[in-house]
Design a protein around this motif. Structure first.
Motif, PDB file in Angstrom:
ATOM      1  N   VAL A  11       0.837  -1.200   0.000  1.00 18.77           N
ATOM      2  CA  VAL A  11       0.000   0.000   0.000  1.00 18.77           C
ATOM      3  C   VAL A  11       0.874   1.254   0.000  1.00 18.77           C
ATOM      4  O   VAL A  11       0.643   2.202  -0.757  1.00 18.77           O
ATOM      5  CB  VAL A  11      -0.944  -0.007   1.216  1.00 18.77           C
ATOM      6  CG1 VAL A  11      -1.712   1.304   1.290  1.00 18.77           C
ATOM      7  CG2 VAL A  11      -1.894  -1.186   1.155  1.00 18.77           C
ATOM      8  N   PHE A  12       1.910   1.256   0.867  1.00 26.09           N
ATOM      9  CA  PHE A  12       2.820   2.404   0.912  1.00 26.09           C
ATOM     10  C   PHE A  12       3.571   2.554  -0.401  1.00 26.09           C
ATOM     11  O   PHE A  12       3.748   3.669  -0.920  1.00 26.09           O
ATOM     12  CB  PHE A  12       3.809   2.247   2.071  1.00 26.09           C
ATOM     13  CG  PHE A  12       4.856   3.325   2.106  1.00 26.09           C
ATOM     14  CD1 PHE A  12       6.111   3.113   1.553  1.00 26.09           C
ATOM     15  CD2 PHE A  12       4.578   4.565   2.665  1.00 26.09           C
ATOM     16  CE1 PHE A  12       7.069   4.108   1.564  1.00 26.09           C
ATOM     17  CE2 PHE A  12       5.523   5.573   2.677  1.00 26.09           C
ATOM     18  CZ  PHE A  12       6.784   5.334   2.128  1.00 26.09           C
ATOM     19  N   VAL A  13       4.035   1.420  -0.959  1.00 30.50           N
ATOM     20  CA  VAL A  13       4.759   1.466  -2.235  1.00 30.50           C
ATOM     21  C   VAL A  13       3.868   2.023  -3.332  1.00 30.50           C
ATOM     22  O   VAL A  13       4.296   2.848  -4.161  1.00 30.50           O
ATOM     23  CB  VAL A  13       5.262   0.058  -2.609  1.00 30.50           C
ATOM     24  CG1 VAL A  13       5.867   0.058  -4.004  1.00 30.50           C
ATOM     25  CG2 VAL A  13       6.302  -0.416  -1.598  1.00 30.50           C
ATOM     26  N   PHE A  14       2.597   1.617  -3.337  1.00 30.33           N
ATOM     27  CA  PHE A  14       1.673   2.107  -4.344  1.00 30.33           C
ATOM     28  C   PHE A  14       1.450   3.613  -4.212  1.00 30.33           C
ATOM     29  O   PHE A  14       1.503   4.362  -5.196  1.00 30.33           O
ATOM     30  CB  PHE A  14       0.346   1.359  -4.220  1.00 30.33           C
ATOM     31  CG  PHE A  14      -0.700   1.819  -5.186  1.00 30.33           C
ATOM     32  CD1 PHE A  14      -1.744   2.635  -4.778  1.00 30.33           C
ATOM     33  CD2 PHE A  14      -0.644   1.445  -6.516  1.00 30.33           C
ATOM     34  CE1 PHE A  14      -2.701   3.065  -5.664  1.00 30.33           C
ATOM     35  CE2 PHE A  14      -1.603   1.868  -7.419  1.00 30.33           C
ATOM     36  CZ  PHE A  14      -2.633   2.681  -6.989  1.00 30.33           C
ATOM     37  N   ILE A  15       1.213   4.079  -2.966  1.00 25.91           N
ATOM     38  CA  ILE A  15       1.007   5.510  -2.740  1.00 25.91           C
ATOM     39  C   ILE A  15       2.252   6.297  -3.117  1.00 25.91           C
ATOM     40  O   ILE A  15       2.175   7.355  -3.753  1.00 25.91           O
ATOM     41  CB  ILE A  15       0.623   5.760  -1.267  1.00 25.91           C
ATOM     42  CG1 ILE A  15      -0.738   5.121  -0.949  1.00 25.91           C
ATOM     43  CG2 ILE A  15       0.595   7.251  -0.956  1.00 25.91           C
ATOM     44  CD1 ILE A  15      -1.134   5.207   0.512  1.00 25.91           C
ATOM     45  N   PHE A  16       3.417   5.782  -2.711  1.00 27.06           N
ATOM     46  CA  PHE A  16       4.671   6.464  -3.027  1.00 27.06           C
ATOM     47  C   PHE A  16       4.885   6.535  -4.537  1.00 27.06           C
ATOM     48  O   PHE A  16       5.362   7.543  -5.068  1.00 27.06           O
ATOM     49  CB  PHE A  16       5.834   5.718  -2.355  1.00 27.06           C
ATOM     50  CG  PHE A  16       7.144   6.419  -2.491  1.00 27.06           C
ATOM     51  CD1 PHE A  16       8.096   5.983  -3.404  1.00 27.06           C
ATOM     52  CD2 PHE A  16       7.435   7.527  -1.704  1.00 27.06           C
ATOM     53  CE1 PHE A  16       9.308   6.634  -3.532  1.00 27.06           C
ATOM     54  CE2 PHE A  16       8.648   8.184  -1.821  1.00 27.06           C
ATOM     55  CZ  PHE A  16       9.590   7.741  -2.740  1.00 27.06           C
ATOM     56  N   SER A  17       4.516   5.464  -5.260  1.00 25.85           N
ATOM     57  CA  SER A  17       4.660   5.461  -6.719  1.00 25.85           C
ATOM     58  C   SER A  17       3.743   6.500  -7.366  1.00 25.85           C
ATOM     59  O   SER A  17       4.149   7.210  -8.295  1.00 25.85           O
ATOM     60  CB  SER A  17       4.347   4.063  -7.265  1.00 25.85           C
ATOM     61  OG  SER A  17       5.223   3.106  -6.722  1.00 25.85           O
ATOM     62  N   ILE A  18       2.510   6.592  -6.863  1.00 25.15           N
ATOM     63  CA  ILE A  18       1.582   7.577  -7.398  1.00 25.15           C
ATOM     64  C   ILE A  18       2.092   8.996  -7.136  1.00 25.15           C
ATOM     65  O   ILE A  18       2.035   9.876  -8.014  1.00 25.15           O
ATOM     66  CB  ILE A  18       0.184   7.388  -6.785  1.00 25.15           C
ATOM     67  CG1 ILE A  18      -0.400   6.033  -7.194  1.00 25.15           C
ATOM     68  CG2 ILE A  18      -0.741   8.518  -7.201  1.00 25.15           C
ATOM     69  CD1 ILE A  18      -0.585   5.866  -8.687  1.00 25.15           C
ATOM     70  N   LEU A  19       2.598   9.249  -5.927  1.00 21.06           N
ATOM     71  CA  LEU A  19       3.149  10.565  -5.617  1.00 21.06           C
ATOM     72  C   LEU A  19       4.346  10.890  -6.499  1.00 21.06           C
ATOM     73  O   LEU A  19       4.503  12.032  -6.960  1.00 21.06           O
ATOM     74  CB  LEU A  19       3.545  10.620  -4.135  1.00 21.06           C
ATOM     75  CG  LEU A  19       2.394  10.580  -3.118  1.00 21.06           C
ATOM     76  CD1 LEU A  19       2.952  10.541  -1.697  1.00 21.06           C
ATOM     77  CD2 LEU A  19       1.477  11.793  -3.306  1.00 21.06           C
ATOM     78  N   ALA A  20       5.189   9.877  -6.724  1.00 17.99           N
ATOM     79  CA  ALA A  20       6.347  10.092  -7.588  1.00 17.99           C
ATOM     80  C   ALA A  20       5.906  10.421  -9.007  1.00 17.99           C
ATOM     81  O   ALA A  20       6.477  11.305  -9.669  1.00 17.99           O
ATOM     82  CB  ALA A  20       7.251   8.855  -7.576  1.00 17.99           C
ATOM     83  N   LEU A  21       4.886   9.729  -9.486  1.00 11.35           N
ATOM     84  CA  LEU A  21       4.363  10.008 -10.813  1.00 11.35           C
ATOM     85  C   LEU A  21       3.785  11.418 -10.886  1.00 11.35           C
ATOM     86  O   LEU A  21       4.057  12.176 -11.829  1.00 11.35           O
ATOM     87  CB  LEU A  21       3.296   8.978 -11.178  1.00 11.35           C
ATOM     88  CG  LEU A  21       2.597   9.173 -12.521  1.00 11.35           C
ATOM     89  CD1 LEU A  21       3.614   9.098 -13.660  1.00 11.35           C
ATOM     90  CD2 LEU A  21       1.500   8.137 -12.714  1.00 11.35           C
ATOM     91  N   GLY A  22       2.989  11.778  -9.871  1.00 14.95           N
ATOM     92  CA  GLY A  22       2.420  13.122  -9.866  1.00 14.95           C
ATOM     93  C   GLY A  22       3.484  14.199  -9.783  1.00 14.95           C
ATOM     94  O   GLY A  22       3.395  15.229 -10.463  1.00 14.95           O
ATOM     95  N   LEU A  23       4.521  13.962  -8.961  1.00 10.74           N
ATOM     96  CA  LEU A  23       5.604  14.933  -8.843  1.00 10.74           C
ATOM     97  C   LEU A  23       6.360  15.078 -10.145  1.00 10.74           C
ATOM     98  O   LEU A  23       6.749  16.191 -10.538  1.00 10.74           O
ATOM     99  CB  LEU A  23       6.558  14.501  -7.715  1.00 10.74           C
ATOM    100  CG  LEU A  23       7.748  15.428  -7.451  1.00 10.74           C
ATOM    101  CD1 LEU A  23       7.275  16.826  -7.066  1.00 10.74           C
ATOM    102  CD2 LEU A  23       8.640  14.845  -6.353  1.00 10.74           C
ATOM    103  N   SER A  24       6.585  13.950 -10.831  1.00  6.15           N
ATOM    104  CA  SER A  24       7.299  14.025 -12.108  1.00  6.15           C
ATOM    105  C   SER A  24       6.517  14.830 -13.140  1.00  6.15           C
ATOM    106  O   SER A  24       7.080  15.644 -13.874  1.00  6.15           O
ATOM    107  CB  SER A  24       7.580  12.613 -12.633  1.00  6.15           C
ATOM    108  OG  SER A  24       6.366  11.939 -12.922  1.00  6.15           O
ATOM    109  N   LEU A  25       5.206  14.606 -13.180  1.00  9.54           N
ATOM    110  CA  LEU A  25       4.388  15.375 -14.119  1.00  9.54           C
ATOM    111  C   LEU A  25       4.373  16.860 -13.749  1.00  9.54           C
ATOM    112  O   LEU A  25       4.444  17.738 -14.620  1.00  9.54           O
ATOM    113  CB  LEU A  25       2.961  14.817 -14.126  1.00  9.54           C
ATOM    114  CG  LEU A  25       2.797  13.405 -14.705  1.00  9.54           C
ATOM    115  CD1 LEU A  25       1.357  12.937 -14.545  1.00  9.54           C
ATOM    116  CD2 LEU A  25       3.204  13.387 -16.177  1.00  9.54           C
ATOM    117  N   PHE A  26       4.281  17.156 -12.452  1.00 14.28           N
ATOM    118  CA  PHE A  26       4.285  18.542 -12.000  1.00 14.28           C
ATOM    119  C   PHE A  26       5.591  19.240 -12.371  1.00 14.28           C
ATOM    120  O   PHE A  26       5.602  20.374 -12.884  1.00 14.28           O
ATOM    121  CB  PHE A  26       4.056  18.598 -10.497  1.00 14.28           C
ATOM    122  CG  PHE A  26       4.237  19.968  -9.915  1.00 14.28           C
ATOM    123  CD1 PHE A  26       5.425  20.326  -9.284  1.00 14.28           C
ATOM    124  CD2 PHE A  26       3.219  20.919 -10.011  1.00 14.28           C
ATOM    125  CE1 PHE A  26       5.590  21.592  -8.754  1.00 14.28           C
ATOM    126  CE2 PHE A  26       3.383  22.192  -9.484  1.00 14.28           C
ATOM    127  CZ  PHE A  26       4.584  22.534  -8.852  1.00 14.28           C
TER     128      PHE A  26
END
Length: 321
Positions: A11-26
């Protein structure tokens, strides 16, 4: 959940991956807008070529984005692996529940049938003895299955009883067979030690006997011969002790050799009830071997050609006789 490994939770890995994806797009959008709107002002103010400014900013952003994408891919891969292992564990547990329920229900049903027979009919002594013998077998089978569950819980919680003492393993094996020969009346068991030397080793006697009973009963259970034969052979190779358990049983396919020591693993499918046992016996054997700083390996030439289980233990000069 273990606090030291909370960051590996899917669950943490999934959330962290989503945040990383969002940060990269930002960061990408932010960089693109900043460069687009500020490039002309920078060029006019410092009178430099646009390519120089763009080249420097580009490599920094590419490096950052590459790291973030790598994190995303690693996170997705981790989730995939975890999902596959969870699915595999679910299948093994489902198989275990189906077959272990069968292992428990069968002797209970049999015992009930015999007791009802005793209650309804007056049987001659000979018939009574025969049925009592069957009932003892069913009770022993039921007891063995329950003991496997209890032993598994004790071993995994490291709450097993008994201290480690330096003892001769050949002597332990012979004493165990002599004290439990009634369990192996319909088979032939030989204990061989060609070298004639004593193999002293720090051992937990109760656990080692548990290992022996599981390997021997397993060899008998998976045997279709008129006379099951098991040979326990002690062999020293340099600084290791090899204890071979050779049988004339049904053998094991090569595709199953590395899987049979897994918890709940059973050869066969749960839907056709071709799997035998609880799927815990060999897992217990391997766990006990590791507690004794060793390991168990299996070898078979195929179906119908028997199996050899080998317990490998390190020999130390301080305890070698």
């Amino acid at each position: 959940m273990n606090r030291s490994k909370w960051f590996f939770h899917p669950v943490f890995v999934f959330i962290f991956s989503i945040l990383a994806l969002g940060l990269s797009l930002f960061l990408y959008i932010y960089w693109y807008m900043e460069v687009s709107t500020g490039l002309e002002a920078v060029v006019r103010k410092f009178n430099i070529a646009p390519d120089q400014v763009l080249e420097s900013e580009t490599w920094v952003v590419i490096m950052v984005l590459s790291i973030l994408v790598g994190i995303i891919l690693a996170g997705i891969f981790t989730i995939f692996v975890y999902h596959q292992k969870t699915l595999q564990l679910y299948r093994l547990q489902h198989n275990f529940i189906n077959n272990f329920t069968h292992e428990l229900k069968t002797p209970v049903t049999s015992l009930k049938l015999y007791l009802e027979t005793f209650l309804k009919y007056e049987l001659p002594r000979e018939e009574q003895s025969k049925y009592i013998h069957y009932m003892i077998q069913d009770a022993r089978r039921l007891s063995d299955n329950i003991n496997r569950i209890l032993n598994l819980a004790r071993i995994e919680s490291k709450s097993y009883n008994g201290d480690f003492i330096v003892a001769d393993l050949v002597k332990i094996a012979k004493q165990f067979y002599a004290g439990n020969s009634h369990l192996f009346q319909n088979c032939e068991i030989s204990i061989l030690n060609a070298s004639g030397e004593s193999f002293l080793y720090p051992v937990n006697t109760s656990l080692f006997e548990m290992l022996l009973i599981n390997l021997l009963t397993n060899a008998i259970k998976y045997n279709k011969s008129e006379l099951p034969r098991i040979t326990i052979r002690f062999e020293r190779q340099k600084r290791q002790l090899f204890i071979h358990f050779e049988d004339n049983g049904i053998g094991i396919e090569k595709s199953h050799i590395k899987k049979i020591f897994r918890k709940f693993y059973q050869v066969g499918r749960a839907d056709d009830m071709s799997a035998k046992g609880s799927g815990l016996g060999l897992y217990l054997v391997q766990s006990i071997a590791r507690i004794h700083k060793g390991k168990v390996v299996a070898k078979s030439n195929g179906i119908g050609k028997g199996t050899v289980f080998t317990l490998i233990l390190p020999l130390y000069e301080s305890v070698r006789c």
